[in-house]
Design an enzyme around this catalytic site. Structure first.
Site, PDB file in Angstrom:
ATOM      1  CE  LYS A 125     117.814   8.526  58.374  1.00  0.00           C
ATOM      2  NZ  LYS A 125     116.909   9.204  59.328  1.00  0.00           N
ATOM      3  CB  SER A 148     115.534  10.299  62.885  1.00  0.00           C
ATOM      4  OG  SER A 148     115.028   9.067  63.309  1.00  0.00           O
ATOM      5  CB  SER A 185     116.501   6.388  62.100  1.00  0.00           C
ATOM      6  OG  SER A 185     116.153   7.583  61.432  1.00  0.00           O
TER       7      SER A 185
HETATM    8  N1  GLN Z   1     112.565   6.653  66.896  1.00  0.00           N
HETATM    9  C1  GLN Z   1     111.452   7.281  66.275  1.00  0.00           C
HETATM   10  C2  GLN Z   1     110.631   6.271  65.507  1.00  0.00           C
HETATM   11  O1  GLN Z   1     111.057   5.153  65.310  1.00  0.00           O
HETATM   12  C3  GLN Z   1     111.879   8.438  65.416  1.00  0.00           C
HETATM   13  C4  GLN Z   1     112.473   8.018  64.138  1.00  0.00           C
HETATM   14  C5  GLN Z   1     112.647   9.148  63.159  1.00  0.00           C
HETATM   15  O2  GLN Z   1     112.633  10.320  63.488  1.00  0.00           O
HETATM   16  N2  GLN Z   1     112.779   8.768  61.906  1.00  0.00           N
HETATM   17  O3  GLN Z   1     109.541   6.581  65.112  1.00  0.00           O
END
Ligand code: GLN
Length: 481
Positions: free
Chosen positions: A74, A173, A149
């Site tokens: 990532k 994510s 994400s």
């Molecule tokens: N969707 C969640 C957020 O925006 C989780 C994102 C993540 O785990 N990086 O906080």
């Protein structure tokens, strides 16, 4: 050869069915053929990958845990000399001067880097639509989001562009995109894997972990990256067990809890039905199933977003247009350097984060918001501890909904935040959880099952996950796109 797991690929490499170079070239070709559709990669490191593969072939010793295995990271995992963007305009041209410690561990184990994959900007989001480099697409249906994400990592593994990826999970994510793309995604215990060199979202929540095609592969990758690091003071000296010993197929003696709050309001019926069918499989494998309750679950979303946005607003202050990252060429004085560089460099969700977080931390509001949320967090952790006195692991859906269409929730941050309702409690408590493929909806979209265990009990996730996987066929299905 692109359908094989890590274990199978290494077997084939040892038996010289193909070379690491042939394998790596096949993956690079696959990326070239399919990434116009998936948009999973921000950067492809073809030259580096072929160089690493050549070295692996020259050594001709495929005994390292991951030797000869092509993967991606990532694009928040820093790679020395290779652009690392966090899918933000702010870091569009940022080239880190060092490796994330977990990447060094992967290199030591022999892994080959195919490239860096797409994410919501600074990992904020649940669909990958917040990326500066455009949305990644779900290989099971290109009109749908792959989740986020870690949408790029999930799409790339599901679409056979890499054997595995490393994602990060702050509130879901890794698990949510794994669920939406029908792969295995592991959120490790906070402190199990070094965060050093991973661009932060919220430092007391962030965890790096494997996204793979099988549970066994997840165990192999974790074996490689887990353990205390002198570069990350939040890693713990708890010994790293041999995770392969947990890959059993019988669940006799295991007590699994179904927290009723995770099957209630807001969770789609097809999702509940599919996970309950999975629970039947677990029962047949010998597990005892009990209903449990985690009443504080209803506070997870407000608690999570308050704390995460607060930590993040502070973390993001380093992007000032002075040290590194985007610098506006329109600025006339110091204040304008800050203002214009940040206004131009950040997208909407990141700006929302800065506003929510700065507000919650400001004098007069700190006690009412941040401190209160920190207290609720402690209570939620205690609630999990109590439940784990009576059961080994918990079974829930991973995502409350099926994958949604690109654009469907893009203008509605609140409904996007609700995507994380079943995953954020795990990050609040700092414990571990894994999403495994559990079936498909009527219209062919993936559904994942989440297994949750207490801190440093990743072994139990592998035990339950592997047994389930061996008894089902979901992980063998491949998307056609
Ligand atoms: N969707 C969640 C957020 O925006 C989780 C994102 C993540 O785990 N990086 O906080």
């Amino acid at each position: 050869m692109l359908h094989l797991s890590i274990k199978q690929t290494q077997e084939a490499l040892r038996q010289k069915q193909f070379t690491a170079t042939e394998l790596t070239q096949a993956y690079l070709d696959r990326i070239a053929q399919t990434d116009e559709k998936l948009n999973a990669f921000v950067t492809v490191t073809a030259d580096l990958a072929l160089e690493q593969a050549k070295k692996a072939d020259e050594k001709a010793n495929f005994s390292g845990l991951l030797s000869g295995i092509p993967m991606n990271l990532k694009d928040v995992v820093c790679t020395d000399g290779i652009r690392t963007t966090a899918s933000s305009k702010m870091l569009e041209n940022f080239v880190p001067p060092y490796n994330a410690h977990l990447y060094d561990r992967l290199l030591d184990a022999g892994a080959i880097l195919l490239g860096k994959t797409n994410t919501d900007e600074f990992t904020m989001g649940s669909s990958s639509e917040n990326s500066y480099f455009g949305t990644s697409r779900n290989p099971w249906n290109l009109d749908y989001v792959p989740g986020g994400s870690s949408g790029g990592p999930a799409a790339s593994v599901a679409g056979d562009q890499s054997i595995f990826s490393i994602g990060t999970d702050t509130g879901g994510s890794i698990r949510q995109p794994s669920s939406l793309c029908s792969i295995v995604g592991l959120k490790v215990t906070y402190g199990r894997v070094p965060r050093h060199g991973c661009i932060p979202y919220a430092s007391s929540f962030d965890t790096g972990g494997p996204m793979t095609k099988t549970v066994e592969d997840a165990a192999l990758v974790l074996q490689t990256i887990a353990g205390q690091s002198e570069k990350d003071a939040t890693t713990v000296d708890t010994p790293v067990p041999d995770y392969s010993q947990f890959l059993k197929t019988d669940l006799t003696g295991m007590k699994l809890g179904l927290p009723k709050e995770y099957f209630g309001e807001g969770v789609e019926k097809e999702v509940v039905d599919t996970v309950m069918a999975g629970v039947e499989v677990l029962k047949q494998l010998g597990a005892e199933i009990v209903e449990v309750s985690l009443p504080l679950t209803k506070y997870a979303i407000p608690t999570y977003y308050l704390l995460v946005k607060s930590e993040s607003s502070s973390n993001l202050s380093r992007y000032d247009g002075v040290k590194y990252g985007h610098a506006s060429d329109q600025a006339k004085d110091l204040e304008e350097i800050y203002l214009k560089s940040r206004s131009e460099g950040f997208g909407d969700e990141v700006k929302r984060t800065i506003m929510i977080g700065t507000y919650a931390l400001s004098a007069g509001y700190y006690d009412a918001f941040y401190l209160k949320a920190a207290k609720v967090r402690a209570l939620m952790k205690r609630e999990f501890e109590t439940v784990f006195k009576t059961c080994d692991a918990l079974i829930t859906p991973t995502s409350p909904t099926l994958p949604f269409k690109i654009g469907e929730k893009a203008d509605d941050p609140l409904s996007m935040y609700m995507s994380d309702i079943l995953t954020t409690p795990i990050n609040l408590a700092g414990i571990c959880a894994m999403s495994v493929p559990a079936g498909f909806s009527q219209n062919g979209l993936p559904i994942g099952m989440q297994i949750i265990a207490n801190q440093f009990e990743e072994g139990k996730l592998f035990h339950v996950g592997h047994a389930f996987e061996q008894a089902t066929e979901w992980h063998k299905k491949r998307p056609i796109f």
